[in-house]
Design a protein around this motif. Structure first.
Motif, PDB file in Angstrom:
ATOM      1  N   GLY A   1     -66.161  16.649  25.000  1.00 26.18           N
ATOM      2  CA  GLY A   1     -65.118  17.640  25.274  1.00 26.18           C
ATOM      3  C   GLY A   1     -65.182  18.127  26.716  1.00 26.18           C
ATOM      4  N   LEU A   2     -66.405  18.327  27.216  1.00 26.88           N
ATOM      5  CA  LEU A   2     -66.578  18.709  28.630  1.00 26.88           C
ATOM      6  C   LEU A   2     -66.072  17.607  29.555  1.00 26.88           C
ATOM      7  CD1 LEU A   2     -70.124  20.375  28.648  1.00 26.88           C
ATOM      8  CD2 LEU A   2     -67.909  21.505  28.910  1.00 26.88           C
TER       9      LEU A   2
ATOM     10  N   GLY B   1     -51.226  11.902  28.981  1.00 25.06           N
ATOM     11  CA  GLY B   1     -52.550  12.509  28.964  1.00 25.06           C
ATOM     12  C   GLY B   1     -53.283  12.304  27.646  1.00 25.06           C
ATOM     13  N   TYR B   2     -52.546  12.072  26.559  1.00 24.63           N
ATOM     14  CA  TYR B   2     -53.197  11.836  25.273  1.00 24.63           C
ATOM     15  C   TYR B   2     -53.994  10.527  25.257  1.00 24.63           C
ATOM     16  CZ  TYR B   2     -51.393  15.884  22.825  1.00 24.63           C
ATOM     17  OH  TYR B   2     -51.153  17.169  22.417  1.00 24.63           O
ATOM     18  N   ILE B   3     -53.682   9.623  26.168  1.00 24.66           N
ATOM     19  CA  ILE B   3     -54.459   8.380  26.257  1.00 24.66           C
ATOM     20  C   ILE B   3     -55.911   8.702  26.587  1.00 24.66           C
ATOM     21  CG2 ILE B   3     -54.781   6.267  27.624  1.00 24.66           C
ATOM     22  CD1 ILE B   3     -51.711   6.048  27.687  1.00 24.66           C
ATOM     23  N   PHE B   4     -56.123   9.678  27.469  1.00 25.49           N
ATOM     24  CA  PHE B   4     -57.494  10.089  27.799  1.00 25.49           C
ATOM     25  C   PHE B   4     -58.210  10.613  26.551  1.00 25.49           C
ATOM     26  CE2 PHE B   4     -55.246  11.066  31.929  1.00 25.49           C
ATOM     27  CZ  PHE B   4     -55.698   9.936  32.590  1.00 25.49           C
ATOM     28  N   THR B   5     -57.485  11.378  25.740  1.00 27.37           N
ATOM     29  CA  THR B   5     -58.077  11.919  24.519  1.00 27.37           C
ATOM     30  C   THR B   5     -58.478  10.793  23.573  1.00 27.37           C
ATOM     31  OG1 THR B   5     -56.697  13.895  24.738  1.00 27.37           O
ATOM     32  CG2 THR B   5     -57.723  13.518  22.590  1.00 27.37           C
ATOM     33  N   ILE B   6     -57.605   9.832  23.397  1.00 24.93           N
ATOM     34  CA  ILE B   6     -57.898   8.699  22.514  1.00 24.93           C
ATOM     35  C   ILE B   6     -59.142   7.956  22.999  1.00 24.93           C
ATOM     36  CG2 ILE B   6     -57.059   6.433  21.743  1.00 24.93           C
ATOM     37  CD1 ILE B   6     -54.193   7.722  21.821  1.00 24.93           C
ATOM     38  N   ILE B   7     -59.184   7.662  24.285  1.00 26.43           N
ATOM     39  CA  ILE B   7     -60.320   6.925  24.850  1.00 26.43           C
ATOM     40  C   ILE B   7     -61.621   7.701  24.660  1.00 26.43           C
ATOM     41  CG2 ILE B   7     -61.349   6.109  27.025  1.00 26.43           C
ATOM     42  CD1 ILE B   7     -58.437   5.386  27.897  1.00 26.43           C
TER      43      ILE B   7
ATOM     44  N   ILE C   1     -66.209  15.288  15.242  1.00 24.52           N
ATOM     45  CA  ILE C   1     -66.450  14.987  16.658  1.00 24.52           C
ATOM     46  C   ILE C   1     -65.140  15.045  17.438  1.00 24.52           C
ATOM     47  CG2 ILE C   1     -67.082  13.145  18.291  1.00 24.52           C
ATOM     48  CD1 ILE C   1     -69.192  12.249  16.173  1.00 24.52           C
ATOM     49  N   GLY C   2     -64.124  14.354  16.945  1.00 25.17           N
ATOM     50  CA  GLY C   2     -62.844  14.300  17.657  1.00 25.17           C
ATOM     51  C   GLY C   2     -62.163  15.651  17.751  1.00 25.17           C
ATOM     52  N   THR C   3     -62.219  16.423  16.678  1.00 25.16           N
ATOM     53  CA  THR C   3     -61.581  17.742  16.683  1.00 25.16           C
ATOM     54  C   THR C   3     -62.322  18.689  17.620  1.00 25.16           C
ATOM     55  OG1 THR C   3     -60.818  17.397  14.413  1.00 25.16           O
ATOM     56  CG2 THR C   3     -60.825  19.653  15.235  1.00 25.16           C
ATOM     57  N   LEU C   4     -63.650  18.702  17.545  1.00 28.34           N
ATOM     58  CA  LEU C   4     -64.430  19.564  18.439  1.00 28.34           C
ATOM     59  C   LEU C   4     -64.215  19.174  19.898  1.00 28.34           C
ATOM     60  CD1 LEU C   4     -66.476  21.827  18.877  1.00 28.34           C
ATOM     61  CD2 LEU C   4     -68.293  20.125  18.571  1.00 28.34           C
ATOM     62  N   LEU C   5     -64.239  17.888  20.168  1.00 30.25           N
ATOM     63  CA  LEU C   5     -63.982  17.384  21.520  1.00 30.25           C
ATOM     64  C   LEU C   5     -62.641  17.911  22.028  1.00 30.25           C
ATOM     65  CD1 LEU C   5     -64.309  13.625  22.442  1.00 30.25           C
ATOM     66  CD2 LEU C   5     -62.198  14.821  22.865  1.00 30.25           C
ATOM     67  N   SER C   6     -61.612  17.833  21.218  1.00 34.02           N
ATOM     68  CA  SER C   6     -60.270  18.265  21.609  1.00 34.02           C
ATOM     69  C   SER C   6     -60.190  19.772  21.834  1.00 34.02           C
ATOM     70  CB  SER C   6     -59.250  17.847  20.547  1.00 34.02           C
ATOM     71  OG  SER C   6     -59.235  16.453  20.412  1.00 34.02           O
ATOM     72  N   VAL C   7     -60.836  20.540  20.972  1.00 35.04           N
ATOM     73  CA  VAL C   7     -60.806  21.998  21.111  1.00 35.04           C
ATOM     74  C   VAL C   7     -61.546  22.432  22.373  1.00 35.04           C
ATOM     75  CG1 VAL C   7     -61.613  24.164  20.091  1.00 35.04           C
ATOM     76  CG2 VAL C   7     -60.466  22.473  18.668  1.00 35.04           C
ATOM     77  N   VAL C   8     -62.736  21.879  22.596  1.00 33.91           N
ATOM     78  CA  VAL C   8     -63.506  22.225  23.802  1.00 33.91           C
ATOM     79  C   VAL C   8     -62.689  21.898  25.050  1.00 33.91           C
ATOM     80  CG1 VAL C   8     -65.541  21.591  25.183  1.00 33.91           C
ATOM     81  CG2 VAL C   8     -65.778  22.036  22.741  1.00 33.91           C
ATOM     82  N   SER C   9     -62.135  20.708  25.078  1.00 34.27           N
ATOM     83  CA  SER C   9     -61.329  20.306  26.230  1.00 34.27           C
ATOM     84  C   SER C   9     -60.084  21.184  26.374  1.00 34.27           C
ATOM     85  CB  SER C   9     -60.910  18.847  26.094  1.00 34.27           C
ATOM     86  OG  SER C   9     -60.010  18.495  27.110  1.00 34.27           O
TER      87      SER C   9
END
Length: 172
Positions: free
Chosen positions: A15-16, A44-50, A75-83
């Protein structure tokens, strides 16, 4: 024995990383004048997917090679929220204290779209008054966090179904 990584550590770390990439992307779009272009926002969602895929791979590589669907989703949800939180706070500070020209670019793009729909000047003015509440720096930050949460959750639902690798010993 190698210690199994945690969903929290992997999600937070990636996420960081995603927040740094998102901030750099925001600055680049702003500098080249494409900040109000919706297509680049969706890009920008491509970065999230990667980053979600990379985080899932790291979780499996650093652990026992397995990752449940729930772990992947976490993992994916936490990553997205932190970011989303970090990027939105940066955007809020940037717009409030550094450069608020983004707000004018959004307003100009909205006027252009409304004119192309054949709206009169009075209708456009009414629409702009209504939308001004949604284009304040605070509203942009709130919608950024909500968008990251919802978008990241949906992407995580899909990506986790593809990248999961359940431990067969636990399924018996």
């Amino acid at each position: 024995m190698e210690q199994q990584p945690t969903v929290g550590k992997i999600g937070f770390r990636y996420g960081l990383i995603l927040s740094l990439i998102s901030i750099a992307y925001f600055i680049i779009l702003n500098v080249v004048g494409l900040i109000a272009n919706n297509a680049f926002g969706w890009l920008g969602y491509i970065f999230t997917i990667i980053l979600i895929v990379m985080a899932h791979k790291a979780f499996k590589d650093q652990g026992d090679g397995f990752m449940s669907y729930g772990q992947g989703l976490g993992i994916g949800t936490l990553l997205s929220v932190v970011s989303g939180v970090i990027s939105s706070v940066f955007t809020l500070i940037y717009i409030k204290f550094i450069d608020d020209s983004m707000l004018q670019a959004i307003r100009d793009k909205t006027i252009e779209q409304l004119e192309s729909q054949g709206m009169s000047d009075s209708e456009i003015e009414t629409a702009l008054e209504f939308s001004s509440a949604f284009t304040s720096p605070t509203a942009i930050a709130i919608f950024g966090i909500l968008g990251a949460l919802i978008g990241g959750f949906i992407l995580s639902l899909i990506i986790s179904a593809i990248t999961k690798n359940n431990n067969p010993e636990l399924e018996a």
